[in-house]
Design a protein around this motif. Structure first.
Motif, short mmCIF file in Angstrom:
data_model
loop_
_atom_site.label_atom_id
_atom_site.label_comp_id
_atom_site.label_asym_id
_atom_site.label_seq_id
_atom_site.Cartn_x
_atom_site.Cartn_y
_atom_site.Cartn_z
N THR A 137 0.81 -1.18 0.06
CA THR A 137 0.26 -0.05 -0.02
C THR A 137 0.89 1.24 -0.12
OG1 THR A 137 -2.00 1.15 1.16
CG2 THR A 137 -0.20 0.08 2.66
N SER A 138 0.27 2.42 -0.01
CA SER A 138 1.14 3.43 -0.19
C SER A 138 0.25 4.95 0.14
CB SER A 138 1.62 3.93 -1.70
OG SER A 138 0.60 3.86 -2.63
N SER A 139 1.11 5.97 0.44
CA SER A 139 0.31 6.98 1.02
C SER A 139 -0.24 7.94 -0.38
CB SER A 139 1.41 8.13 1.80
OG SER A 139 0.79 9.30 2.07
N LEU A 140 -1.32 8.51 -0.06
CA LEU A 140 -1.74 9.29 -1.16
C LEU A 140 -1.26 10.67 -1.39
CD1 LEU A 140 -4.14 9.55 -3.37
CD2 LEU A 140 -5.66 10.37 -1.61
N GLN A 141 -0.25 11.21 -0.32
CA GLN A 141 0.21 12.53 -0.57
C GLN A 141 1.67 12.33 -0.79
OE1 GLN A 141 -0.80 14.99 2.76
NE2 GLN A 141 0.70 16.74 1.97
N THR A 142 2.24 11.36 -0.09
CA THR A 142 4.07 11.36 -0.26
C THR A 142 4.17 10.06 -1.15
OG1 THR A 142 4.06 9.93 1.80
CG2 THR A 142 4.07 12.20 2.04
N HIS A 143 5.53 9.90 -1.32
CA HIS A 143 5.87 8.64 -2.19
C HIS A 143 6.19 7.42 -1.13
CE1 HIS A 143 6.22 11.77 -5.23
NE2 HIS A 143 6.32 10.56 -6.21
N VAL A 144 5.74 7.45 0.07
CA VAL A 144 5.98 6.45 1.01
C VAL A 144 5.13 5.10 0.57
CG1 VAL A 144 6.03 5.70 3.29
CG2 VAL A 144 6.76 7.96 2.63
N ALA A 145 5.81 4.00 0.54
CA ALA A 145 5.37 2.69 0.36
C ALA A 145 5.52 1.97 1.41
CB ALA A 145 5.88 2.13 -0.75
N VAL A 146 4.32 1.08 1.89
CA VAL A 146 4.38 0.17 2.70
C VAL A 146 4.19 -1.35 2.35
CG1 VAL A 146 3.49 -0.68 5.21
CG2 VAL A 146 3.45 1.64 4.32
N THR A 147 5.18 -2.06 2.83
CA THR A 147 5.08 -3.59 2.25
C THR A 147 4.95 -4.49 3.28
OG1 THR A 147 7.62 -3.89 2.44
CG2 THR A 147 6.42 -3.18 0.19
N ALA A 148 4.11 -5.39 3.22
CA ALA A 148 4.00 -6.72 4.44
C ALA A 148 4.34 -7.93 3.80
CB ALA A 148 2.60 -6.52 4.93
N ASP A 149 5.29 -8.54 4.47
CA ASP A 149 5.87 -10.12 4.03
C ASP A 149 5.08 -11.07 4.93
OD1 ASP A 149 7.14 -10.12 6.56
OD2 ASP A 149 9.02 -9.64 5.59
N ALA A 150 5.71 -12.31 4.70
CA ALA A 150 5.09 -13.45 5.13
C ALA A 150 5.60 -13.85 6.66
CB ALA A 150 5.59 -14.66 4.32
N SER A 151 6.32 -12.85 7.08
CA SER A 151 6.77 -12.91 8.54
C SER A 151 6.08 -12.12 9.56
CB SER A 151 8.49 -12.83 8.63
OG SER A 151 8.86 -11.76 8.08
N GLY A 152 5.01 -11.21 8.88
CA GLY A 152 4.73 -10.27 9.84
C GLY A 152 5.16 -8.72 9.84
N VAL A 153 6.29 -8.67 8.95
CA VAL A 153 6.94 -7.45 9.16
C VAL A 153 6.60 -6.46 8.22
CG1 VAL A 153 9.46 -6.33 8.75
CG2 VAL A 153 9.07 -8.61 9.91
N ALA A 154 6.26 -5.16 8.55
CA ALA A 154 5.90 -4.19 7.52
C ALA A 154 6.98 -3.36 7.72
CB ALA A 154 4.59 -3.22 8.44
N ALA A 155 7.33 -2.87 6.32
CA ALA A 155 8.39 -1.94 6.01
C ALA A 155 8.06 -0.81 5.20
CB ALA A 155 9.57 -2.67 5.15
N LEU A 156 8.45 0.48 5.68
CA LEU A 156 8.33 1.75 4.88
C LEU A 156 9.42 2.05 4.03
CD1 LEU A 156 5.97 1.97 7.37
CD2 LEU A 156 6.26 4.10 7.14
N THR A 157 9.18 2.42 3.05
CA THR A 157 10.15 2.81 1.91
C THR A 157 9.87 4.19 1.47
OG1 THR A 157 10.46 0.40 1.49
CG2 THR A 157 11.55 1.87 -0.13
N TYR A 158 10.75 4.81 0.91
CA TYR A 158 10.60 6.07 0.30
C TYR A 158 10.90 5.57 -1.24
CZ TYR A 158 10.61 11.02 -1.29
OH TYR A 158 10.38 12.23 -1.99
N VAL A 159 9.97 5.74 -2.11
CA VAL A 159 10.26 5.17 -3.42
C VAL A 159 11.31 5.85 -4.34
CG1 VAL A 159 9.02 4.32 -5.58
CG2 VAL A 159 8.21 4.05 -3.33
#
Length: 271
Positions: free
Chosen positions: A130-152
């Protein structure tokens, strides 16, 4: 309904695909349509005069991995793809020209589907994006339950958060600022808060080449403000430093000889 085409049996397509596409996204104001398949194939169609034309087919796989999920970067012109080995890819439809730094041939319409980012956000398969509507920040969720924020744009990993949800992600949502994440499963919900700071300000954005949306390749660009929220903030200091040094050089080139000649004339020839 203006037109119907077969996505799996296009006569121009080089790769055979089957099954259900992972995602279908409209880029460049809806003029470019990208279809993502589980085997890593990305098909691009262009809309011209209400006619849908197949343009090219690209492979998003760099090894033996496969695509696990695909989602557009909200409000932007980038398609995000997650792989089974924990990489987040950014794909963009860029106009190719002779000045382009990418050694690829453009399609018949002068555009090319190119991968602008390949970010290692973990080692487990990415299950949701998923991603933010205003910024270029994307959030990913993996199989181990870790959510990671990335500036694309710069590929900067802002942080990770262990969530009490594993292998059962159903929905992800992030607020406009990109610092509040809501994740749900069929019978649970989890909330996580991040301190993203100012991700557009980093050493990479200051002194490195960044591939911004709408450009044929990575560039040094300074544009600290824009008229719309869709525009990217570009903070490269390289054009400012180069412009300052260039102006100083030409100013010294003119002023130093005049100053030296004026001093010699004053000390040696004036009474």
């Amino acid at each position: 309904l203006t037109e119907s085409v077969s996505l799996a049996r296009c006569p121009c397509q080089r790769r055979s695909v089957s099954g259900t596409p992972l995602a279908l996204a409209g880029l460049n104001g809806g003029k470019q349509i990208v279809v993502a398949w589980p085997n890593g194939t990305l098909d691009r169609y262009s809309m011209h005069d209400q006619e849908l034309n197949f343009r090219e087919s690209q492979s998003a796989l760099l090894g033996e991995e496969s695509l696990s999920c695909v989602s557009p970067l909200l409000g932007r012109e980038t398609l995000l793809a997650g792989t089974t080995d924990g990489y987040l890819q950014g794909w963009m439809v860029a106009r190719q020209s002779q000045e382009s730094s990418t050694p690829v041939q453009p399609a018949a319409d002068g555009y090319r589907l190119v991968m602008t980012q390949n970010i290692a956000v973990g080692t487990e398969p990415i299950l949701a994006i998923t991603s933010s509507l205003q910024t270029h920040v994307a959030v990913t969720a993996d199989a181990s339950g870790v959510a990671a924020l990335t500036y694309v744009p710069t590929g900067h990993l802002l942080g990770t958060q262990q969530m009490p949800l594993q292998n059962a992600w159903e929905h992800l949502a992030v607020n406009r600022d990109g610092n509040l994440l809501l994740a749900t499963t069929r019978d649970h919900a989890a909330l996580a808060e991040f301190d993203v700071g100012y991700p557009e300000a980093s050493w990479m954005s200051y002194f490195g080449k960044v591939w911004y949306e709408g450009y044929a390749g990575p560039k040094y660009i300074w544009q600290s403000s824009a008229a719309t929220e869709r525009s990217e903030i570009k903070l490269s200091l390289v054009p400012l430093l180069f412009g300052t040094l260039k102006a100083t050089f030409y100013a010294m080139l003119i002023s130093v000889p005049l100053a030296l000649l004026g001093a010699i004339y004053t000390s040696e020839f004036l009474a």
